[in-house]
Design a protein around this motif. Sequence first.
Motif, PDB file in Angstrom:
ATOM      1  N   LEU A   1       0.836  -1.190   0.000  1.00 45.82           N
ATOM      2  CA  LEU A   1       0.000   0.000   0.000  1.00 45.82           C
ATOM      3  C   LEU A   1       0.874   1.244   0.000  1.00 45.82           C
ATOM      4  O   LEU A   1       1.754   1.383   0.850  1.00 45.82           O
ATOM      5  N   ALA A   2       0.626   2.140  -0.949  1.00 45.45           N
ATOM      6  CA  ALA A   2       1.319   3.425  -0.984  1.00 45.45           C
ATOM      7  C   ALA A   2       0.558   4.444  -0.140  1.00 45.45           C
ATOM      8  O   ALA A   2      -0.528   4.165   0.393  1.00 45.45           O
ATOM      9  N   GLU A   3       1.122   5.653  -0.042  1.00 42.66           N
ATOM     10  CA  GLU A   3       0.503   6.692   0.771  1.00 42.66           C
ATOM     11  C   GLU A   3      -0.954   6.924   0.373  1.00 42.66           C
ATOM     12  O   GLU A   3      -1.847   7.026   1.225  1.00 42.66           O
ATOM     13  N   ARG A   4      -1.198   7.049  -0.926  1.00 40.96           N
ATOM     14  CA  ARG A   4      -2.546   7.326  -1.429  1.00 40.96           C
ATOM     15  C   ARG A   4      -3.528   6.231  -1.011  1.00 40.96           C
ATOM     16  O   ARG A   4      -4.683   6.507  -0.675  1.00 40.96           O
TER      17      ARG A   4
ATOM     18  N   PRO B   1       4.184  10.334   5.710  1.00 44.19           N
ATOM     19  CA  PRO B   1       3.489  11.604   5.970  1.00 44.19           C
ATOM     20  C   PRO B   1       2.623  11.544   7.228  1.00 44.19           C
ATOM     21  O   PRO B   1       2.100  10.483   7.599  1.00 44.19           O
ATOM     22  N   ALA B   2       2.436  12.707   7.867  1.00 40.67           N
ATOM     23  CA  ALA B   2       1.617  12.773   9.079  1.00 40.67           C
ATOM     24  C   ALA B   2       0.188  12.318   8.813  1.00 40.67           C
ATOM     25  O   ALA B   2      -0.437  11.690   9.670  1.00 40.67           O
ATOM     26  N   SER B   3      -0.338  12.628   7.624  1.00 44.56           N
ATOM     27  CA  SER B   3      -1.710  12.212   7.292  1.00 44.56           C
ATOM     28  C   SER B   3      -1.836  10.695   7.237  1.00 44.56           C
ATOM     29  O   SER B   3      -2.858  10.125   7.638  1.00 44.56           O
ATOM     30  N   VAL B   4      -0.791  10.027   6.737  1.00 43.47           N
ATOM     31  CA  VAL B   4      -0.794   8.563   6.687  1.00 43.47           C
ATOM     32  C   VAL B   4      -0.642   8.004   8.101  1.00 43.47           C
ATOM     33  O   VAL B   4      -1.312   7.030   8.475  1.00 43.47           O
ATOM     34  N   CYS B   5       0.224   8.611   8.898  1.00 42.38           N
ATOM     35  CA  CYS B   5       0.375   8.174  10.292  1.00 42.38           C
ATOM     36  C   CYS B   5      -0.951   8.262  11.045  1.00 42.38           C
ATOM     37  O   CYS B   5      -1.283   7.383  11.855  1.00 42.38           O
ATOM     38  N   ALA B   6      -1.716   9.315  10.777  1.00 44.23           N
ATOM     39  CA  ALA B   6      -3.006   9.483  11.457  1.00 44.23           C
ATOM     40  C   ALA B   6      -3.951   8.339  11.110  1.00 44.23           C
ATOM     41  O   ALA B   6      -4.666   7.822  11.986  1.00 44.23           O
TER      42      ALA B   6
ATOM     43  N   ASN C   1      11.202  14.583   4.538  1.00 45.57           N
ATOM     44  CA  ASN C   1      12.415  14.073   5.185  1.00 45.57           C
ATOM     45  C   ASN C   1      12.772  14.849   6.449  1.00 45.57           C
ATOM     46  O   ASN C   1      13.924  14.859   6.880  1.00 45.57           O
ATOM     47  N   ALA C   2      11.782  15.497   7.047  1.00 46.09           N
ATOM     48  CA  ALA C   2      11.989  16.192   8.314  1.00 46.09           C
ATOM     49  C   ALA C   2      11.561  15.276   9.466  1.00 46.09           C
ATOM     50  O   ALA C   2      10.558  14.560   9.370  1.00 46.09           O
ATOM     51  N   GLU C   3      12.307  15.304  10.562  1.00 49.05           N
ATOM     52  CA  GLU C   3      11.937  14.495  11.724  1.00 49.05           C
ATOM     53  C   GLU C   3      10.567  14.928  12.245  1.00 49.05           C
ATOM     54  O   GLU C   3      10.249  16.119  12.273  1.00 49.05           O
ATOM     55  N   HIS C   4       9.746  13.939  12.617  1.00 48.97           N
ATOM     56  CA  HIS C   4       8.452  14.252  13.234  1.00 48.97           C
ATOM     57  C   HIS C   4       8.082  13.131  14.199  1.00 48.97           C
ATOM     58  O   HIS C   4       8.784  12.120  14.304  1.00 48.97           O
ATOM     59  N   ASP C   5       6.972  13.334  14.908  1.00 47.69           N
ATOM     60  CA  ASP C   5       6.571  12.351  15.916  1.00 47.69           C
ATOM     61  C   ASP C   5       6.129  11.035  15.280  1.00 47.69           C
ATOM     62  O   ASP C   5       6.278   9.975  15.884  1.00 47.69           O
ATOM     63  N   GLY C   6       5.566  11.130  14.086  1.00 49.60           N
ATOM     64  CA  GLY C   6       5.202   9.930  13.342  1.00 49.60           C
ATOM     65  C   GLY C   6       4.281   9.006  14.108  1.00 49.60           C
ATOM     66  O   GLY C   6       3.200   9.400  14.564  1.00 49.60           O
TER      67      GLY C   6
END
Length: 508
Positions: free
Chosen positions: A232-235, A256-261, A286-291
Motif C-alpha cells: 500500500l502506498a501513501e494514497r 506523511p503525518a496524514s498517513v500516520c493518522a 524528510n523532516a523528523e516528526h513524531d510519526g
Amino acid sequence: RFRQQSATQRLRWLTESFRRHAPPGVLTTTLVADHPYFGGSGLGMGMDRENTTWGGFPLSLDWFSLGRERAVDVIGIEDWLGLNFMYGPGSTWEGFQLLGFQAAIFRSASRGELPIIAWITPSDETNLRLKSASALCQGAKHFFYWTYGPTATSTENYWSDLRSAYDGIVAIARQLAGAEHIIAPGRPRATRVALLYTLASDLWQPFGYLHMAERRLTYFALIHEQYLVDMLAERDIEDGRLRDYDALYVADPCVPASVCARIRAWVHEGGRLFGSTAAASRDEHNAEHDGLADVFGIAPRVEVRVQPGRFDLRGALNDLSWLDRVRFAAGGEDFGALGIKAKIRPTTAEVTGVFADGAPAVLANRAGEGAALYAATCPAVSYAKDARFVPAELREKWPAAQRNFIASVARESGAPRLVELSHPVVEAGVFESAQGAALVLANFTYEPIPRLEIRMPLKAPPARVRSLVRGPLEFTTEQSGDALAARGYGLVARCAVALGLEDIVLFE
C-alpha cells in the motif's frame, strides 16, 4: 512527484486516445525497468550515488499510480535477474522472487484488476521455472520469453542458443495450459496482510539503499511463511484501504503525518502494526516528526546509527560485521542486528528484546484495541545475511529466527495464510474461479521436498485434486476454523505432493 504524476497522466491519455481510434481487442502496454529500480532508484531517483545499472539518476515512474489509474491495458514487469546469464550476480540482487515482488506491486495497486505480463530474459531451465512460478504466484498471468533471436542477428537478451531455456519454457507452458481453465478467468485470493510502501522514502532515501532492502526482505519473510502481501502506498492509506487488513508492516522511515493518522486510528480499532528501520520517524519532506511514536510506545525523535555497506549487491552482506545482537528475555531465538541501530526510549511500551548492552531492541505496545511491535534495527536484512548468499549460485538457506519474529505480527493478528504448508520458503499463490482453485507453488529451498503437506482453505468441496506435475492426489476435507469460515472458506482440503522446483495443484 509532479513529473511522476504527469507521466501517469500522459500514459492514461494515450491509452484513452488509442481506444477511441484503434480496432477492438488491441491493447496498450508499457514495460517498467527492474534494473535501475533494484540498482538504486527504487520509485525515486537515488540520492547518495548513481544507480548501478543505468548510471546517473533517472526518475522512476510511480508504479502504484500506473496500476491504480489503469494507465495502460497491460503492464509489463521486466527481468534482468540473470545470475549466470545476462549481467550476472550484480543484476540479480536477492534472486528470482524479485520478479514476483514487482508483480505484487501492480497486483496490489490495481486490486488484481490490471493484467500483468512478465518479460523473462535468457535463463537456464531452473532459473526460468523459478522466475515464472514466482511471477505467477503474485498475479502475473502472461509471459513473454525475451526473445528467441537468432543470436547472430541480435545484440542481447536472446535465448535461441540456450538449450535449457527450451526445457524451462516447455515445463511452464504445459502447467499453464493445464491450469488455464481456472487461472485465466480466476482472481488472486485476497489477503489480510499489508506492507507500507511510501514513495517519499524512495525519493529521499535518508538511510541510502537500506530501507528498500529491508522493505522487500520483509516481504520475503512473509511470503516464505505463505502469507500473500499487499503493498500500500501513501494514497492507498489515505483512501481508507487499511480497513481490509489485519496486519501492517512498516519499514519506511518517511511517512506523511496524514498517513500516520490513518494508521494510528486503524491500530486503535484493532489493527496489528510492525515497525523497523526507524519506521515513520520522518515525514514526506524528510523532516523528523513524531510519526507513529505514540503507537509504538516510544519517545519521538529517534536517534539512528546507520551502518555503511553494500545492501544493494548480491552476497555483499556476508562481508558486513554485525552491529549488535538482539536477545529476548522470554526465551525467543536471538538474531544479529544489522543496517541500523536506533536509540529509543520507551514510554508506554514493554521492552521484550535488548541489545548486548541492555539497551531496548524490541518493544511491544498496546494501543487501543490493537498492538504494535517495534524493532530498533533491520531484522529482514539480518534475515538475508544469515541466509549467506553465494553470488553466482542458488545456495542461500533462509534462517528461521528472523522469519518467525517478523511473521509473528501477522500470526497474532489472526490474518490467515493463503495456504498452510509443511515447509517454509515455498512461495504460494492462489487463483479462484467458478471452475475451482489453483495453488501455485515455487520451491525456493532449491531442494526436492519428498512430501509437502498442504492444507488448502476452500469455499466448496472439490471433486478431485491433481498436481500438474505428479497427477491425481488423494485428499480429505474437514471443517475450517471460525476465522476462515467467516471469510467464506468453510472447509479445508488436505493432501500432499512431492515438490521439485514448482507445481500447480488444482482443486476442481
